[in-house]
Design a protein around this motif. Structure first.
Motif, short mmCIF file in Angstrom:
data_model
loop_
_atom_site.label_atom_id
_atom_site.label_comp_id
_atom_site.label_asym_id
_atom_site.label_seq_id
_atom_site.Cartn_x
_atom_site.Cartn_y
_atom_site.Cartn_z
N ARG A 260 0.81 -1.23 0.00
CA ARG A 260 0.00 0.00 0.00
C ARG A 260 0.85 1.28 0.00
O ARG A 260 1.72 1.42 0.84
CB ARG A 260 -0.93 0.00 1.20
CG ARG A 260 -2.03 -1.07 1.10
CD ARG A 260 -2.79 -1.19 2.38
NE ARG A 260 -1.95 -1.94 3.33
CZ ARG A 260 -2.40 -2.45 4.47
NH1 ARG A 260 -3.66 -2.28 4.83
NH2 ARG A 260 -1.61 -3.12 5.27
N ASP A 261 0.50 2.17 -0.92
CA ASP A 261 1.11 3.49 -0.96
C ASP A 261 0.28 4.45 -0.11
O ASP A 261 -0.68 4.03 0.55
CB ASP A 261 1.28 3.98 -2.40
CG ASP A 261 -0.05 4.16 -3.14
OD1 ASP A 261 -1.13 4.09 -2.52
OD2 ASP A 261 0.01 4.39 -4.36
N CYS A 262 0.64 5.72 -0.13
CA CYS A 262 -0.07 6.72 0.69
C CYS A 262 -1.57 6.72 0.44
O CYS A 262 -2.37 6.72 1.39
CB CYS A 262 0.50 8.11 0.42
SG CYS A 262 2.21 8.34 0.92
N GLN A 263 -1.96 6.72 -0.82
CA GLN A 263 -3.38 6.77 -1.16
C GLN A 263 -4.12 5.51 -0.71
O GLN A 263 -5.25 5.59 -0.21
CB GLN A 263 -3.58 6.99 -2.67
CG GLN A 263 -5.03 7.23 -3.05
CD GLN A 263 -5.65 8.44 -2.33
OE1 GLN A 263 -5.07 9.53 -2.36
NE2 GLN A 263 -6.77 8.26 -1.68
N SER B 248 1.19 9.71 8.07
CA SER B 248 1.72 11.07 7.96
C SER B 248 3.10 11.06 7.29
O SER B 248 4.10 11.38 7.89
CB SER B 248 1.78 11.74 9.32
OG SER B 248 2.56 10.97 10.20
N THR B 249 3.08 10.62 6.05
CA THR B 249 4.26 10.72 5.19
C THR B 249 3.77 10.99 3.79
O THR B 249 2.67 10.57 3.43
CB THR B 249 5.11 9.42 5.21
OG1 THR B 249 6.26 9.63 4.39
CG2 THR B 249 4.35 8.21 4.71
N SER B 250 4.56 11.71 3.03
CA SER B 250 4.21 11.92 1.63
C SER B 250 4.99 10.97 0.74
O SER B 250 4.87 11.00 -0.47
CB SER B 250 4.51 13.37 1.24
OG SER B 250 5.89 13.64 1.45
N SER B 251 5.76 10.09 1.35
CA SER B 251 6.59 9.15 0.61
C SER B 251 5.84 7.83 0.36
O SER B 251 5.56 7.08 1.30
CB SER B 251 7.88 8.85 1.39
OG SER B 251 8.56 7.76 0.83
N ASN B 252 5.53 7.58 -0.90
CA ASN B 252 4.91 6.30 -1.25
C ASN B 252 5.84 5.14 -0.93
O ASN B 252 5.39 4.08 -0.51
CB ASN B 252 4.52 6.28 -2.73
CG ASN B 252 3.26 7.06 -2.98
OD1 ASN B 252 2.32 7.04 -2.19
ND2 ASN B 252 3.22 7.77 -4.09
N GLU B 253 7.13 5.34 -1.10
CA GLU B 253 8.10 4.29 -0.79
C GLU B 253 8.06 3.96 0.71
O GLU B 253 8.03 2.79 1.09
CB GLU B 253 9.51 4.74 -1.20
CG GLU B 253 10.57 3.69 -1.02
CD GLU B 253 10.52 2.54 -2.00
OE1 GLU B 253 11.31 1.60 -1.84
OE2 GLU B 253 9.68 2.55 -2.93
N ALA B 254 8.02 4.97 1.57
CA ALA B 254 7.95 4.73 3.02
C ALA B 254 6.64 4.02 3.37
O ALA B 254 6.64 3.10 4.20
CB ALA B 254 8.07 6.04 3.79
N SER B 255 5.54 4.41 2.74
CA SER B 255 4.25 3.76 2.99
C SER B 255 4.29 2.29 2.62
O SER B 255 3.80 1.43 3.35
CB SER B 255 3.14 4.46 2.20
OG SER B 255 2.89 5.73 2.71
N LYS B 256 4.87 2.00 1.46
CA LYS B 256 4.96 0.61 1.01
C LYS B 256 5.91 -0.21 1.89
O LYS B 256 5.64 -1.37 2.19
CB LYS B 256 5.43 0.56 -0.44
CG LYS B 256 4.37 1.05 -1.42
CD LYS B 256 4.89 1.01 -2.84
CE LYS B 256 3.84 1.48 -3.82
NZ LYS B 256 4.30 1.34 -5.22
#
Length: 121
Positions: free
Chosen positions: A7-10, A20-28
């Motif tokens: 899962r990415d941010c969205q 609370s991150t704008s990083s899709n990589e961090a979300s994943k």
């Protein structure tokens, strides 16, 4: 780059669990760490849990939930104590500082508070 199946941010927002991150990589990477932990499986194709923890800190060094999961897993998985291990105590303090200095969700604040309380025994 981590696999697109995580899962990415969205995707987190779509599940009403925004991070609370704008990083899709961090979300994943966060999802990859959770998945490995829940499945009790260190996926070497992802670098295992340790590799993902290292990568999440690079992807977004101030991502509160990245700190929560890495510090929290260390607290529950080690025989060390923040009272005896200054590096671990510093990680707990950093998690709490990040949580108190950012505009994060109440859910994320509670996770950070849990890490703090758990570190105290």
């Amino acid at each position: 780059m981590i696999a697109s199946s995580f899962r990415d941010c969205q995707a987190w927002k779509d599940e009403a669990l925004p991070l609370s991150t704008s990083s899709n990589e961090a979300s994943k990477l966060y999802d990859a760490i959770l998945t490995q932990y829940v499945k009790w499986r260190n996926d070497e194709t992802l670098g295992g849990i340790e590799g993902c923890i290292s990568a999440i800190q690079t992807a977004d060094p101030n991502f509160v939930m990245g700190h929560v999961i890495s510090t929290g897993l260390e607290l529950i998985a080690t025989t060390s104590s923040p009272r005896l291990d200054e590096r671990l105590a510093s990680a707990v303090r950093r998690t709490v500082e990040l949580a108190s200095s950012q505009d994060i969700s109440p859910r994320e604040k509670l996770h950070a508070k849990a890490v703090e309380l758990f570190s105290r025994g």
